[in-house]
Design a protein around this motif. Structure first.
Motif, PDB file in Angstrom:
ATOM      1  N   LYS A 155       0.826  -1.201   0.000  1.00 44.45           N
ATOM      2  CA  LYS A 155       0.000   0.000   0.000  1.00 44.45           C
ATOM      3  C   LYS A 155       0.867   1.261   0.000  1.00 44.45           C
ATOM      4  O   LYS A 155       0.580   2.219  -0.728  1.00 44.45           O
ATOM      5  CB  LYS A 155      -0.954  -0.019   1.194  1.00 44.45           C
ATOM      6  N   ASN A 156       1.915   1.251   0.814  1.00 46.23           N
ATOM      7  CA  ASN A 156       2.806   2.413   0.823  1.00 46.23           C
ATOM      8  C   ASN A 156       3.523   2.584  -0.509  1.00 46.23           C
ATOM      9  O   ASN A 156       3.681   3.698  -1.015  1.00 46.23           O
ATOM     10  CB  ASN A 156       3.835   2.267   1.954  1.00 46.23           C
ATOM     11  N   LYS A 157       3.960   1.445  -1.070  1.00 45.10           N
ATOM     12  CA  LYS A 157       4.683   1.506  -2.337  1.00 45.10           C
ATOM     13  C   LYS A 157       3.780   2.032  -3.442  1.00 45.10           C
ATOM     14  O   LYS A 157       4.197   2.869  -4.267  1.00 45.10           O
ATOM     15  CB  LYS A 157       5.205   0.115  -2.707  1.00 45.10           C
ATOM     16  N   LEU A 158       2.524   1.573  -3.462  1.00 49.11           N
ATOM     17  CA  LEU A 158       1.578   2.055  -4.470  1.00 49.11           C
ATOM     18  C   LEU A 158       1.371   3.560  -4.333  1.00 49.11           C
ATOM     19  O   LEU A 158       1.358   4.293  -5.330  1.00 49.11           O
ATOM     20  CB  LEU A 158       0.250   1.314  -4.343  1.00 49.11           C
ATOM     21  N   GLN A 159       1.207   4.021  -3.102  1.00 52.28           N
ATOM     22  CA  GLN A 159       0.987   5.446  -2.889  1.00 52.28           C
ATOM     23  C   GLN A 159       2.177   6.267  -3.383  1.00 52.28           C
ATOM     24  O   GLN A 159       1.998   7.306  -4.041  1.00 52.28           O
ATOM     25  CB  GLN A 159       0.738   5.733  -1.411  1.00 52.28           C
ATOM     26  N   GLU A 160       3.383   5.807  -3.078  1.00 50.42           N
ATOM     27  CA  GLU A 160       4.572   6.526  -3.519  1.00 50.42           C
ATOM     28  C   GLU A 160       4.635   6.609  -5.040  1.00 50.42           C
ATOM     29  O   GLU A 160       4.951   7.664  -5.608  1.00 50.42           O
ATOM     30  CB  GLU A 160       5.825   5.828  -2.981  1.00 50.42           C
ATOM     31  N   ILE A 161       4.310   5.500  -5.705  1.00 53.41           N
ATOM     32  CA  ILE A 161       4.431   5.451  -7.163  1.00 53.41           C
ATOM     33  C   ILE A 161       3.395   6.345  -7.833  1.00 53.41           C
ATOM     34  O   ILE A 161       3.723   7.125  -8.738  1.00 53.41           O
ATOM     35  CB  ILE A 161       4.312   4.001  -7.669  1.00 53.41           C
ATOM     36  N   VAL A 162       2.141   6.253  -7.406  1.00 53.56           N
ATOM     37  CA  VAL A 162       1.102   7.043  -8.087  1.00 53.56           C
ATOM     38  C   VAL A 162       1.290   8.531  -7.834  1.00 53.56           C
ATOM     39  O   VAL A 162       1.037   9.362  -8.717  1.00 53.56           O
ATOM     40  CB  VAL A 162      -0.324   6.582  -7.692  1.00 53.56           C
ATOM     41  N   GLN A 163       1.761   8.878  -6.625  1.00 53.59           N
ATOM     42  CA  GLN A 163       1.974  10.301  -6.361  1.00 53.59           C
ATOM     43  C   GLN A 163       3.178  10.838  -7.132  1.00 53.59           C
ATOM     44  O   GLN A 163       3.181  11.991  -7.566  1.00 53.59           O
ATOM     45  CB  GLN A 163       2.122  10.524  -4.858  1.00 53.59           C
ATOM     46  N   SER A 164       4.192   9.981  -7.326  1.00 55.66           N
ATOM     47  CA  SER A 164       5.336  10.415  -8.124  1.00 55.66           C
ATOM     48  C   SER A 164       4.975  10.545  -9.596  1.00 55.66           C
ATOM     49  O   SER A 164       5.675  11.212 -10.364  1.00 55.66           O
ATOM     50  CB  SER A 164       6.494   9.425  -7.965  1.00 55.66           C
ATOM     51  N   ASN A 165       3.854   9.930  -9.997  1.00 56.09           N
ATOM     52  CA  ASN A 165       3.383  10.025 -11.374  1.00 56.09           C
ATOM     53  C   ASN A 165       2.247  11.032 -11.529  1.00 56.09           C
ATOM     54  O   ASN A 165       1.508  10.996 -12.515  1.00 56.09           O
ATOM     55  CB  ASN A 165       2.936   8.648 -11.875  1.00 56.09           C
ATOM     56  N   GLY A 166       2.087  11.892 -10.521  1.00 52.42           N
ATOM     57  CA  GLY A 166       1.167  13.007 -10.665  1.00 52.42           C
ATOM     58  C   GLY A 166      -0.233  12.825 -10.121  1.00 52.42           C
ATOM     59  O   GLY A 166      -1.113  13.649 -10.410  1.00 52.42           O
ATOM     60  N   ALA A 167      -0.479  11.770  -9.330  1.00 51.75           N
ATOM     61  CA  ALA A 167      -1.819  11.594  -8.757  1.00 51.75           C
ATOM     62  C   ALA A 167      -2.163  12.763  -7.843  1.00 51.75           C
ATOM     63  O   ALA A 167      -1.308  13.278  -7.111  1.00 51.75           O
ATOM     64  CB  ALA A 167      -1.894  10.285  -7.989  1.00 51.75           C
ATOM     65  N   LYS A 168      -3.420  13.177  -7.877  1.00 48.61           N
ATOM     66  CA  LYS A 168      -3.846  14.323  -7.083  1.00 48.61           C
ATOM     67  C   LYS A 168      -4.131  13.961  -5.636  1.00 48.61           C
ATOM     68  O   LYS A 168      -4.130  14.829  -4.762  1.00 48.61           O
ATOM     69  CB  LYS A 168      -5.096  14.949  -7.715  1.00 48.61           C
ATOM     70  N   ALA A 169      -4.403  12.664  -5.378  1.00 49.08           N
ATOM     71  CA  ALA A 169      -4.748  12.223  -4.024  1.00 49.08           C
ATOM     72  C   ALA A 169      -4.229  10.803  -3.809  1.00 49.08           C
ATOM     73  O   ALA A 169      -3.944  10.087  -4.777  1.00 49.08           O
ATOM     74  CB  ALA A 169      -6.266  12.257  -3.832  1.00 49.08           C
ATOM     75  N   PRO A 170      -4.073  10.377  -2.552  1.00 50.18           N
ATOM     76  CA  PRO A 170      -3.625   9.011  -2.274  1.00 50.18           C
ATOM     77  C   PRO A 170      -4.643   7.984  -2.775  1.00 50.18           C
ATOM     78  O   PRO A 170      -5.817   8.318  -2.987  1.00 50.18           O
ATOM     79  CB  PRO A 170      -3.532   8.969  -0.744  1.00 50.18           C
ATOM     80  N   PRO A 171      -4.225   6.740  -2.985  1.00 54.45           N
ATOM     81  CA  PRO A 171      -5.162   5.687  -3.398  1.00 54.45           C
ATOM     82  C   PRO A 171      -6.305   5.542  -2.391  1.00 54.45           C
ATOM     83  O   PRO A 171      -6.105   5.707  -1.185  1.00 54.45           O
ATOM     84  CB  PRO A 171      -4.285   4.429  -3.431  1.00 54.45           C
TER      85      PRO A 171
END
Length: 227
Positions: A155-171
């Motif tokens: 879960k932490n790894k997913l959050q880091e990856i999506v936010q580094s790719n420009g996600a506006k909010a956490p999963p």
């Protein structure tokens, strides 16, 4: 016998070891262990956080958070339960026993949390009596195992990856019970990022279902070459 199983109030220990399935089949028995489980979970999170803060002054917040998650992970708590001798002392209903309840990580980890909560109450809410016993269990986990587990926190790894790719909010996880029984439920979790479905997973607890959903999302992202 491990010290955590030595109680002044044996009724409190018995309640901590009593699963809901046992009470359903023996309604005159009294209460089950879910409130004690809630208390024990909070205590374990506090002790593990303080333990890591004191033991690893060089670590930052993110790494301590991952290591705490590794120490109080369902499977790790289930191992602690076996280590202190809870596995065959849990009071389960016959259906839960037939379903392998004595080896079920979810039931084992829940019982361990409940016993921690009960022990805290039994010792007049003195967390200092409980702390050395819990830290002894933490210290029995090899440091390389803690690091490895913390590094694969899905879960932490997913959050880091999506936010580094420009996600506006956490999963965001949408988790619901889809079947099973009271003592062996089945959950389905879907993880969304900015409103889009990224992955799905199932498990016998909400925590496991969300972990599986995160791992599914990571596998899909890897196929797309995003990490």
């Amino acid at each position: 016998m491990h010290k955590i199983l030595v109680f002044n109030n044996e009724k409190l220990l018995r309640q901590a070891l009593t699963h809901r399935s046992y009470v359903n089949e023996n309604p005159d028995e009294g209460g089950h262990n879910e409130r004690l489980e809630f208390l024990g979970n909070a205590i374990l999170n506090f002790i593990s956080g303080e333990y890591l803060y004191r033991s690893y002054p060089e670590l930052g917040e993110d790494e301590m958070t991952r290591r705490r998650a590794a120490l109080v992970d369902e499977r790790q708590l289930a191992k602690f339960a076996v280590e202190v001798g809870l596995d065959f002392r849990i009071r389960l209903g016959q259906g839960a026993i037939r379903d392998g309840g004595y080896q079920n990580p979810n039931l084992l980890s829940s019982a361990f949390e409940a016993v921690v909560g009960a022990y805290y109450l039994d010792k007049n809410r003195d967390i200092e009596v409980l702390r050395p016993l819990i830290e002894q269990l933490f210290e029995s986990v090899p440091k390389d195992v803690i690091v490895a587990l913390s590094n694969v926190d899905s879960k932490n790894k997913l959050q880091e990856i999506v936010q580094s790719n420009g996600a506006k909010a956490p999963p965001k996880y949408d988790t619901e019970k889809i079947g099973g029984t009271d003592h062996a439920p089945q959950f389905l979790s879907r993880v969304y990022v900015d409103g889009k479905l990224y992955g799905e997973g199932t498990g016998r607890s909400k925590k496991n279902a969300e972990k599986q959903a995160a791992e599914d999302a990571l596998a899909r992202l890897k196929k797309r070459g995003l990490f």
